[in-house]
Design a protein around this motif. Structure first.
Motif, PDB file in Angstrom:
ATOM      1  N   ASP A   1     -20.870 -12.920 -33.425  1.00  0.00           N
ATOM      2  CA  ASP A   1     -20.877 -14.352 -33.135  1.00  0.00           C
ATOM      3  C   ASP A   1     -20.410 -14.570 -31.691  1.00  0.00           C
ATOM      4  OD1 ASP A   1     -19.092 -16.984 -32.988  1.00  0.00           O
ATOM      5  OD2 ASP A   1     -20.687 -17.295 -34.464  1.00  0.00           O
ATOM      6  N   PRO A   2     -21.195 -15.300 -30.875  1.00  0.00           N
ATOM      7  CA  PRO A   2     -20.844 -15.444 -29.458  1.00  0.00           C
ATOM      8  C   PRO A   2     -19.485 -16.108 -29.205  1.00  0.00           C
ATOM      9  CG  PRO A   2     -22.936 -16.551 -29.946  1.00  0.00           C
ATOM     10  CD  PRO A   2     -22.457 -15.930 -31.201  1.00  0.00           C
ATOM     11  N   MET A   3     -19.090 -17.067 -30.006  1.00  0.00           N
ATOM     12  CA  MET A   3     -17.808 -17.731 -29.779  1.00  0.00           C
ATOM     13  C   MET A   3     -16.637 -16.825 -30.176  1.00  0.00           C
ATOM     14  SD  MET A   3     -18.877 -20.254 -28.210  1.00  0.00           S
ATOM     15  CE  MET A   3     -17.379 -21.148 -27.904  1.00  0.00           C
ATOM     16  N   ILE A   4     -16.805 -16.072 -31.233  1.00  0.00           N
ATOM     17  CA  ILE A   4     -15.778 -15.104 -31.617  1.00  0.00           C
ATOM     18  C   ILE A   4     -15.724 -13.988 -30.577  1.00  0.00           C
ATOM     19  CG2 ILE A   4     -15.085 -13.399 -33.346  1.00  0.00           C
ATOM     20  CD1 ILE A   4     -16.245 -15.346 -35.464  1.00  0.00           C
ATOM     21  N   LEU A   5     -16.892 -13.568 -30.089  1.00  0.00           N
ATOM     22  CA  LEU A   5     -16.958 -12.561 -29.036  1.00  0.00           C
ATOM     23  C   LEU A   5     -16.223 -13.044 -27.789  1.00  0.00           C
ATOM     24  CD1 LEU A   5     -18.060  -9.892 -27.897  1.00  0.00           C
ATOM     25  CD2 LEU A   5     -20.153 -11.146 -27.278  1.00  0.00           C
ATOM     26  N   LEU A   6     -16.446 -14.274 -27.401  1.00  0.00           N
ATOM     27  CA  LEU A   6     -15.766 -14.850 -26.240  1.00  0.00           C
ATOM     28  C   LEU A   6     -14.253 -14.776 -26.407  1.00  0.00           C
ATOM     29  CD1 LEU A   6     -15.723 -16.534 -23.581  1.00  0.00           C
ATOM     30  CD2 LEU A   6     -15.750 -18.564 -25.064  1.00  0.00           C
ATOM     31  N   SER A   7     -13.767 -15.230 -27.535  1.00  0.00           N
ATOM     32  CA  SER A   7     -12.332 -15.207 -27.798  1.00  0.00           C
ATOM     33  C   SER A   7     -11.790 -13.781 -27.797  1.00  0.00           C
ATOM     34  CB  SER A   7     -12.047 -15.885 -29.139  1.00  0.00           C
ATOM     35  OG  SER A   7     -10.683 -15.824 -29.437  1.00  0.00           O
ATOM     36  N   TRP A   8     -12.505 -12.881 -28.446  1.00  0.00           N
ATOM     37  CA  TRP A   8     -12.079 -11.490 -28.541  1.00  0.00           C
ATOM     38  C   TRP A   8     -12.007 -10.848 -27.158  1.00  0.00           C
ATOM     39  CZ3 TRP A   8     -13.907  -6.669 -27.355  1.00  0.00           C
ATOM     40  CH2 TRP A   8     -13.309  -5.597 -27.999  1.00  0.00           C
ATOM     41  N   VAL A   9     -13.076 -11.033 -26.361  1.00  0.00           N
ATOM     42  CA  VAL A   9     -13.130 -10.434 -25.021  1.00  0.00           C
ATOM     43  C   VAL A   9     -12.037 -11.015 -24.124  1.00  0.00           C
ATOM     44  CG1 VAL A   9     -14.517 -10.274 -22.903  1.00  0.00           C
ATOM     45  CG2 VAL A   9     -15.554  -9.763 -25.118  1.00  0.00           C
TER      46      VAL A   9
ATOM     47  N   VAL B   1     -24.510 -18.667 -24.046  1.00  0.00           N
ATOM     48  CA  VAL B   1     -23.771 -19.800 -24.611  1.00  0.00           C
ATOM     49  C   VAL B   1     -22.917 -20.494 -23.537  1.00  0.00           C
ATOM     50  CG1 VAL B   1     -23.809 -19.037 -27.003  1.00  0.00           C
ATOM     51  CG2 VAL B   1     -21.952 -18.271 -25.510  1.00  0.00           C
ATOM     52  N   GLY B   2     -23.234 -20.219 -22.259  1.00  0.00           N
ATOM     53  CA  GLY B   2     -22.647 -20.990 -21.170  1.00  0.00           C
ATOM     54  C   GLY B   2     -21.413 -20.413 -20.497  1.00  0.00           C
ATOM     55  N   PHE B   3     -21.126 -19.137 -20.683  1.00  0.00           N
ATOM     56  CA  PHE B   3     -19.927 -18.550 -20.090  1.00  0.00           C
ATOM     57  C   PHE B   3     -20.292 -17.417 -19.142  1.00  0.00           C
ATOM     58  CE2 PHE B   3     -18.658 -20.445 -24.056  1.00  0.00           C
ATOM     59  CZ  PHE B   3     -17.527 -21.164 -23.702  1.00  0.00           C
ATOM     60  N   VAL B   4     -19.606 -17.370 -18.003  1.00  0.00           N
ATOM     61  CA  VAL B   4     -19.805 -16.293 -17.032  1.00  0.00           C
ATOM     62  C   VAL B   4     -18.457 -15.657 -16.710  1.00  0.00           C
ATOM     63  CG1 VAL B   4     -21.900 -17.240 -15.993  1.00  0.00           C
ATOM     64  CG2 VAL B   4     -19.685 -17.865 -15.074  1.00  0.00           C
ATOM     65  N   TYR B   5     -18.501 -14.394 -16.347  1.00  0.00           N
ATOM     66  CA  TYR B   5     -17.289 -13.649 -16.030  1.00  0.00           C
ATOM     67  C   TYR B   5     -16.768 -14.035 -14.654  1.00  0.00           C
ATOM     68  CZ  TYR B   5     -14.118  -9.744 -15.223  1.00  0.00           C
ATOM     69  OH  TYR B   5     -13.012  -8.975 -14.947  1.00  0.00           O
ATOM     70  N   ASP B   6     -15.486 -14.341 -14.570  1.00  0.00           N
ATOM     71  CA  ASP B   6     -14.808 -14.648 -13.317  1.00  0.00           C
ATOM     72  C   ASP B   6     -13.867 -13.483 -13.019  1.00  0.00           C
ATOM     73  OD1 ASP B   6     -13.070 -15.498 -11.309  1.00  0.00           O
ATOM     74  OD2 ASP B   6     -12.865 -17.513 -12.111  1.00  0.00           O
ATOM     75  N   PRO B   7     -14.245 -12.588 -12.091  1.00  0.00           N
ATOM     76  CA  PRO B   7     -13.414 -11.413 -11.828  1.00  0.00           C
ATOM     77  C   PRO B   7     -12.047 -11.748 -11.249  1.00  0.00           C
ATOM     78  CG  PRO B   7     -15.263 -11.503 -10.287  1.00  0.00           C
ATOM     79  CD  PRO B   7     -15.451 -12.607 -11.290  1.00  0.00           C
ATOM     80  N   GLU B   8     -11.928 -12.840 -10.522  1.00  0.00           N
ATOM     81  CA  GLU B   8     -10.639 -13.225  -9.960  1.00  0.00           C
ATOM     82  C   GLU B   8      -9.642 -13.592 -11.055  1.00  0.00           C
ATOM     83  OE1 GLU B   8     -10.749 -16.074  -6.809  1.00  0.00           O
ATOM     84  OE2 GLU B   8     -12.297 -14.951  -5.725  1.00  0.00           O
ATOM     85  N   GLN B   9     -10.122 -14.241 -12.106  1.00  0.00           N
ATOM     86  CA  GLN B   9      -9.247 -14.608 -13.223  1.00  0.00           C
ATOM     87  C   GLN B   9      -9.343 -13.631 -14.372  1.00  0.00           C
ATOM     88  OE1 GLN B   9      -9.578 -18.678 -14.419  1.00  0.00           O
ATOM     89  NE2 GLN B   9      -9.084 -19.455 -12.393  1.00  0.00           N
TER      90      GLN B   9
ATOM     91  N   GLU C   1     -22.489  -9.573 -20.982  1.00  0.00           N
ATOM     92  CA  GLU C   1     -22.594 -10.739 -20.102  1.00  0.00           C
ATOM     93  C   GLU C   1     -23.774 -11.624 -20.488  1.00  0.00           C
ATOM     94  OE1 GLU C   1     -20.837 -10.173 -15.864  1.00  0.00           O
ATOM     95  OE2 GLU C   1     -22.105  -8.419 -16.303  1.00  0.00           O
ATOM     96  N   ARG C   2     -24.905 -11.022 -20.867  1.00  0.00           N
ATOM     97  CA  ARG C   2     -26.074 -11.815 -21.302  1.00  0.00           C
ATOM     98  C   ARG C   2     -25.745 -12.650 -22.531  1.00  0.00           C
ATOM     99  NH1 ARG C   2     -29.048  -7.289 -19.892  1.00  0.00           N
ATOM    100  NH2 ARG C   2     -29.018  -6.499 -22.013  1.00  0.00           N
ATOM    101  N   LYS C   3     -25.068 -12.035 -23.500  1.00  0.00           N
ATOM    102  CA  LYS C   3     -24.724 -12.762 -24.733  1.00  0.00           C
ATOM    103  C   LYS C   3     -23.833 -13.958 -24.435  1.00  0.00           C
ATOM    104  CE  LYS C   3     -25.037  -8.948 -28.004  1.00  0.00           C
ATOM    105  NZ  LYS C   3     -24.289  -8.061 -28.894  1.00  0.00           N
ATOM    106  N   LEU C   4     -22.866 -13.774 -23.553  1.00  0.00           N
ATOM    107  CA  LEU C   4     -21.952 -14.873 -23.264  1.00  0.00           C
ATOM    108  C   LEU C   4     -22.570 -15.899 -22.304  1.00  0.00           C
ATOM    109  CD1 LEU C   4     -18.564 -12.972 -23.269  1.00  0.00           C
ATOM    110  CD2 LEU C   4     -19.535 -14.458 -25.028  1.00  0.00           C
TER     111      LEU C   4
END
Length: 57
Positions: free
Chosen positions: A5-13, A45-53, A39-42
């Protein structure tokens, strides 16, 4: 195994990035995960990785 699940994946990651890993590359290497696929999965659903944070936003 990463959550499907993308939202659970987001939280987990983001939790793992905050608590255990200094970078997305380190998480993917340790979890034997494909970074591009993660990164494609997230992004789908509208999320991108921010390496600074070191988190998906």
């Amino acid at each position: 195994m990463l959550p499907k699940d993308p939202m659970i994946l987001l939280s987990w990651v983001n939790t793992r990035l905050r608590d255990e890993y200094a970078s997305l590359d380190a998480l993917c290497e340790d979890q034997d995960a494909d970074r591009a696929e993660l990164e494609r999965k997230l992004e789908a659903v509208g999320f991108v990785y921010d390496p600074e944070q070191n988190r998906f936003r």
